[in-house]
Design an enzyme around this catalytic site. Sequence first.
Site, PDB file in Angstrom:
ATOM      1  N   LYS A   1       0.828  -1.225   0.013  1.00  0.00           N
ATOM      2  CA  LYS A   1      -0.136  -0.016   0.024  1.00  0.00           C
ATOM      3  C   LYS A   1       0.596   1.435  -0.085  1.00  0.00           C
ATOM      4  CE  LYS A   1      -3.568  -2.907   0.164  1.00  0.00           C
ATOM      5  NZ  LYS A   1      -2.774  -4.055   0.326  1.00  0.00           N
TER       6      LYS A   1
HETATM    7  C1  LIG Z   1      -9.072  -2.866  -1.747  1.00  0.00           C
HETATM    8  C2  LIG Z   1      -8.564  -3.789  -0.644  1.00  0.00           C
HETATM    9  N1  LIG Z   1      -9.255  -3.822   0.455  1.00  0.00           N
HETATM   10  C3  LIG Z   1      -8.769  -4.505   1.601  1.00  0.00           C
HETATM   11  C4  LIG Z   1      -7.493  -4.802   1.373  1.00  0.00           C
HETATM   12  C5  LIG Z   1      -6.972  -5.542   2.988  1.00  0.00           C
HETATM   13  O1  LIG Z   1      -5.762  -5.013   3.389  1.00  0.00           O
HETATM   14  P1  LIG Z   1      -4.912  -6.033   4.407  1.00  0.00           P
HETATM   15  O2  LIG Z   1      -4.040  -6.663   3.418  1.00  0.00           O
HETATM   16  O3  LIG Z   1      -4.269  -4.841   5.279  1.00  0.00           O
HETATM   17  O4  LIG Z   1      -5.739  -6.862   5.148  1.00  0.00           O
HETATM   18  C6  LIG Z   1      -6.622  -4.718   0.527  1.00  0.00           C
HETATM   19  C7  LIG Z   1      -5.112  -5.299   0.517  1.00  0.00           C
HETATM   20  O5  LIG Z   1      -4.590  -5.975   0.746  1.00  0.00           O
HETATM   21  C8  LIG Z   1      -7.117  -4.065  -0.596  1.00  0.00           C
HETATM   22  O6  LIG Z   1      -6.168  -3.969  -1.640  1.00  0.00           O
END
Ligand SMILES: Cc1ncc(COP(=O)(O)O)c(C=O)c1O
Length: 445
Positions: free
Chosen positions: A218
């Site tokens: 991210k």
């Molecule tokens: C659009 C979106 N939502 C949610 C997530 C979930 O985030 P995390 O990996 O921090 O759980 C991600 C990334 O992995 C994502 O790209």
Amino acid sequence: MTADVSNVEDVRHALANRLAIDGGEPVRTTPLPWELPGAHWIGEEERELVERVVLARSPFRFYGLDPQHMVDTLEREWCEAYGHKHALAVSSGTAALAVAVAALGIGPGDEVLIPGYLWVSCVSAVVRNGAIPRLVDMDATYCMDPEDVARKIGPHTRAVLCVHMSGAPGHIARIAGICKARGVSLIEDCAQAAGARVKDTAVGRFGDIGIFSFQLNKNMTSGDGGMIVCEDDALFRRIVALHDLGYPRTPAGRLDVSDAQCQLWGMGARMSELAGAMALAQSRKLPAITGAMRGAKWAIRKAVEGIAGLTFREVPDPDGDTGPTLLMLLPDGETASAFIAALRAEGIAGPPGSLSCITMREWGLHWYFNIPSLVNRRSNARDGFPWSHPSNAFAADYDYGHGALPVCDDVHARGVLLTISSNLAEQDIRDIVHAIRKVAAGLLR
Ligand SMILES: Cc1ncc(COP(=O)(O)O)c(C=O)c1O
């Protein structure tokens, strides 16, 4: 004599333009930098804050030997920077989504509208809370199509989960207006778009709840981590309780079970002070990180716009784009595959393991029909919950297989994606532009 010279020039020109995939000289031979925007910027600031937590022997946010209040500071600065009333740091974007859905009281009998270009976590948040996901198609922004949102809102719809995909928002103000008019909650998934905005409004401020991810891919990272933002006091109290053990905390950091309105089931998704220290240092760099990506992305895009056969995602407010990806559309799937293979041969690719230059068909769980648990209606429980729940019988005919969303399916078939690293050098940018022009001239004539 003149004819000979021009002949030599022609041959030189032909050789220079021969695609590397056909045996020509590649544009570059060294890999481009990894994607992973925040990682390139990790440095002294992160080390210093993490060290403070370690030296204070206080890695827990609510109490300890000598708490350094990293997570508190992160939340306060986040609110100040982006204009939120409340912000709560959590352990991941996935946890943040699950907390958001639960905080709105969504469960069996409810449906949540989700896009078809998303991440698997969006679906799991709905399903694990006992509700039913309903698919909405994208528009030219690659985010939810407001028309399809309006069309799909039905008697069971309790919320719309809108995802700001690949760094930039779509028509979020229109979607927020539709949700408001129809009495439906709006959750904004800003996991891929931390720091993005539309005009003067930061993402996460259009809906009832916004979530962010600080996972490694991210815009900023603490390895894992996330944030939930919201404007409503009572809703935020539920969010705080749900991310923890089901109860709010006293000022001393102890669980407070006395409020009958806030006795819930928690998800154990707190952020530690170590992650908080990392995220705090990164959040202070977020404008610089996104500024670097946005600048590089739009320099590349502007330099290759206008090539026949190559089209681009619509970005309603380019100044509010965070810039981690350049999305392009080719005339058909075969050309898209050939385009990417040719670009990679020109050296437009990251180090082994990176996903920097790919077709949309290589983008895995970002596409609804690639999520087997959704297509096959899988359950964590033996009884098939929530699909089997009598209150969810309304969704028996919902289709999650390929073909359900024509616009998504089309972009999946002929779209390509180039990640824009946060530390591209001028020469990298020139090489990317050169390679796109060269490959387009060879393939798209
Ligand atoms: C659009 C979106 N939502 C949610 C997530 C979930 O985030 P995390 O990996 O921090 O759980 C991600 C990334 O992995 C994502 O790209």
